[in-house]
Design a protein around this motif. Sequence first.
Motif, short mmCIF file in Angstrom:
data_model
loop_
_atom_site.label_atom_id
_atom_site.label_comp_id
_atom_site.label_asym_id
_atom_site.label_seq_id
_atom_site.Cartn_x
_atom_site.Cartn_y
_atom_site.Cartn_z
N SER A 220 0.88 5.75 -0.65
CA SER A 220 -0.03 6.90 -0.59
C SER A 220 -0.33 7.50 -1.95
O SER A 220 -1.42 8.00 -2.20
CB SER A 220 0.56 7.97 0.33
OG SER A 220 1.86 8.32 -0.10
N ASP A 221 0.67 7.46 -2.86
CA ASP A 221 0.47 8.05 -4.19
C ASP A 221 1.53 7.52 -5.15
O ASP A 221 2.36 6.69 -4.79
CB ASP A 221 0.52 9.59 -4.11
CG ASP A 221 1.80 10.11 -3.47
OD1 ASP A 221 2.83 9.39 -3.46
OD2 ASP A 221 1.78 11.25 -2.97
N ALA B 234 5.18 7.94 -4.07
CA ALA B 234 5.59 6.93 -3.10
C ALA B 234 5.85 5.59 -3.79
O ALA B 234 6.78 4.87 -3.43
CB ALA B 234 4.53 6.77 -2.02
N GLU C 6 0.86 -1.19 0.00
CA GLU C 6 0.00 0.00 0.00
C GLU C 6 0.89 1.24 0.00
O GLU C 6 1.83 1.33 0.79
CB GLU C 6 -0.88 -0.02 1.26
CG GLU C 6 -2.03 0.93 1.21
CD GLU C 6 -3.10 0.55 0.20
OE1 GLU C 6 -3.77 1.49 -0.29
OE2 GLU C 6 -3.28 -0.64 -0.12
#
Length: 75
Positions: free
Chosen positions: A23-24, A27, A21
Amino acid sequence: MHCYFHLVHTHERILDETGIEVSDLEAAHYQAIKAIQELRAEGEADEVDWRGWHLEVTDASGKVLLSIPLDMSQH
């Protein structure tokens, strides 16, 4: 966003079935560069020929978000 980091060559794919996972997209790019550095650190650079290989970052649907050639980032 959940991203997967696949190693891809012309007729070969090493798939990341877990992913991480992030954030954007920035990343995801950072994690991709970090993964490439870790791959290089695992073995002696002279033993592995990364020419033609790419690290593809995909989203959950399989859409390629980034593609980084492994032979271009050997510095």
